[in-house]
Design an enzyme around this catalytic site. Structure first.
Site, PDB file in Angstrom:
ATOM      1  N   ARG A   1       9.868   7.248   0.452  1.00 11.91           N
ATOM      2  CA  ARG A   1       9.898   7.282  -1.072  1.00 11.91           C
ATOM      3  C   ARG A   1       9.034   8.183  -1.718  1.00 11.91           C
ATOM      4  O   ARG A   1       9.419   8.690  -2.756  1.00 11.91           O
ATOM      5  CB  ARG A   1       9.934   5.802  -1.758  1.00 11.91           C
TER       6      ARG A   1
ATOM      7  N   TYR B   1       5.507  12.015  -5.584  1.00 16.13           N
ATOM      8  CA  TYR B   1       5.950  13.222  -6.161  1.00 16.13           C
ATOM      9  C   TYR B   1       4.667  14.390  -6.329  1.00 16.13           C
ATOM     10  O   TYR B   1       5.131  15.403  -5.962  1.00 16.13           O
ATOM     11  CB  TYR B   1       6.314  13.151  -7.699  1.00 16.13           C
TER      12      TYR B   1
ATOM     13  N   ILE C   1       6.186  -7.827   3.662  1.00 15.75           N
ATOM     14  CA  ILE C   1       6.595  -7.648   2.064  1.00 15.75           C
ATOM     15  C   ILE C   1       7.675  -7.258   2.361  1.00 15.75           C
ATOM     16  O   ILE C   1       8.242  -6.145   2.477  1.00 15.75           O
ATOM     17  CB  ILE C   1       5.443  -6.741   1.537  1.00 15.75           C
TER      18      ILE C   1
ATOM     19  N   THR D   1       8.736  -2.031  -5.860  1.00 16.20           N
ATOM     20  CA  THR D   1       9.930  -1.319  -5.809  1.00 16.20           C
ATOM     21  C   THR D   1      11.151  -1.849  -6.181  1.00 16.20           C
ATOM     22  O   THR D   1      12.364  -1.846  -6.975  1.00 16.20           O
ATOM     23  CB  THR D   1      10.009  -0.530  -4.439  1.00 16.20           C
ATOM     24  N   THR D   2      11.392  -3.112  -5.149  1.00 16.38           N
ATOM     25  CA  THR D   2      12.473  -4.126  -5.343  1.00 16.38           C
ATOM     26  C   THR D   2      12.545  -4.620  -6.910  1.00 16.38           C
ATOM     27  O   THR D   2      13.772  -5.080  -7.266  1.00 16.38           O
ATOM     28  CB  THR D   2      12.434  -5.083  -4.327  1.00 16.38           C
TER      29      THR D   2
ATOM     30  N   TYR E   1      -0.337   0.754  -0.372  1.00 19.15           N
ATOM     31  CA  TYR E   1       1.042   0.531   0.051  1.00 19.15           C
ATOM     32  C   TYR E   1       1.296   1.985   0.308  1.00 19.15           C
ATOM     33  O   TYR E   1       1.470   3.138  -0.374  1.00 19.15           O
ATOM     34  CB  TYR E   1       1.550   0.293  -1.421  1.00 19.15           C
TER      35      TYR E   1
ATOM     36  N   LYS F   1       0.002  -2.207   3.033  1.00 16.80           N
ATOM     37  CA  LYS F   1       1.339  -2.430   3.330  1.00 16.80           C
ATOM     38  C   LYS F   1       2.005  -1.287   4.033  1.00 16.80           C
ATOM     39  O   LYS F   1       2.160  -0.154   3.369  1.00 16.80           O
ATOM     40  CB  LYS F   1       2.209  -2.688   2.033  1.00 16.80           C
TER      41      LYS F   1
END
Length: 291
Positions: A138, A107, A203, A44-45, A133, A161
């Protein structure tokens, strides 16, 4: 098992949004020099949501090539389409990633059975270590510890994660998955306590800005040294908070650019950090003694 401070690396860009490969190489060297234990490429980052598949894998390959085996590289290969996640994971294996990190499908909000079958399909399709993850803030999808326990029994699924920030999940997941299953936090603010409770690492977003401090704090926490870990974490509190003052990775890219490591580039629909936030992020960087 990959352990310690695992930095979710920002993707350097020019002001037109093109990937800046020279700065990417500089970042890799910077993190290895500062003691970062592993890098996540295209999480994401790293703005995985705004790079196309070709760009995504080009960044992963570049990081793998620049690292050249000095530390492990984990490729972000999650998708809300199972077939796309399989394709990205296979591509990551092809370019030499050490493991893959797969976010829960976002989503479309699958059931727990849907999550199990999704990850099972990827694990059966691609022979590479895979890390689950879970970041419901999000994805609007929470993978429960019981589902993680089922998935831990599948070959190639080696860790998770867990980014809910719920510390009670450390023991719940450990009890279900055993000692050989890696449990990482994705929540910087609780990462010290998470690892003191038995987590295997973080992370981290904060590690982009203060990699040595995050490495030293997590190392102390994994080794059960609460006093040292807490003392270092106190210096990082500002970063843990202010790097999320706007949507990640907006603040962290601004901070890394202030350190002279990257240019001021980001992809729409994300925008550069607004001026009213500069002082707060700068103060957090000063607290961590990186400015």
């Amino acid at each position: 098992m990959i352990q310690g401070s695992i930095v979710a690396l920002v993707t350097p860009m020019f002001d037109n949004g093109d990937v800046d490969k020279d700065s990417l190489k500089k970042l890799v060297d910077f993190h290895i020099e500062q003691g970062t234990d592993s890098l996540v490429a295209m999480g994401t980052t790293g703005e995985s949501a705004t790079l196309n598949e070709h760009e995504h894998m080009d960044v992963v390959k570049s990081i793998v090539d620049y690292v050249a085996g000095r530390i492990p590289v984990i490729a972000g290969t999650g998708a809300n389409s199972t077939s796309e996640a399989i394709a990205l994971t296979a591509a990551a294996k092809e370019v030499g990633a050490d493991a893959c990190l797969l976010v829960t499908p976002y989503y479309n909000k699958p059931t727990q059975e849907g999550l199990y079958l999704h990850y099972k399909a990827v694990a059966e399709a691609v022979d590479i270590p895979q890390i689950l993850y879970n970041v419901p803030g999000r994805t609007a999808c929470d993978m429960l510890p019981e589902t993680i326990g089922r998935l831990a029994k599948i070959e190639r699924i080696v860790g998770v994660k867990e980014a809910t920030g719920e510390l009670s999940r450390v023991s719940a997941i450990r009890d279900l998955c055993g000692d050989d299953f890696a449990i990482y936090t994705g929540d910087d603010a609780s990462s010290c306590e998470f690892c003191l409770l038995g987590g295997n690492g973080t992370i981290t977003v904060s590690g982009n800005v203060a990699p040595k401090l995050v490495h030293d704090m997590i190392s102390a926490a994994i080794n059960g040294d609460r006093e040292t870990a807490s003392s270092i974490d106190a210096k990082l509190t500002g970063l843990h908070n202010q790097l999320f003052i706007q949507s990640n990775p907006i603040p962290v890219k601004w901070a890394v650019s202030e350190m002279g490591l990257i240019e001021q580039g980001i992809r729409l629909p994300l925008t550069w950090l607004t001026e009213d936030c500069f002082e707060k992020v700068c103060s957090a960087m000063q607290q961590a003694q990186v400015l």
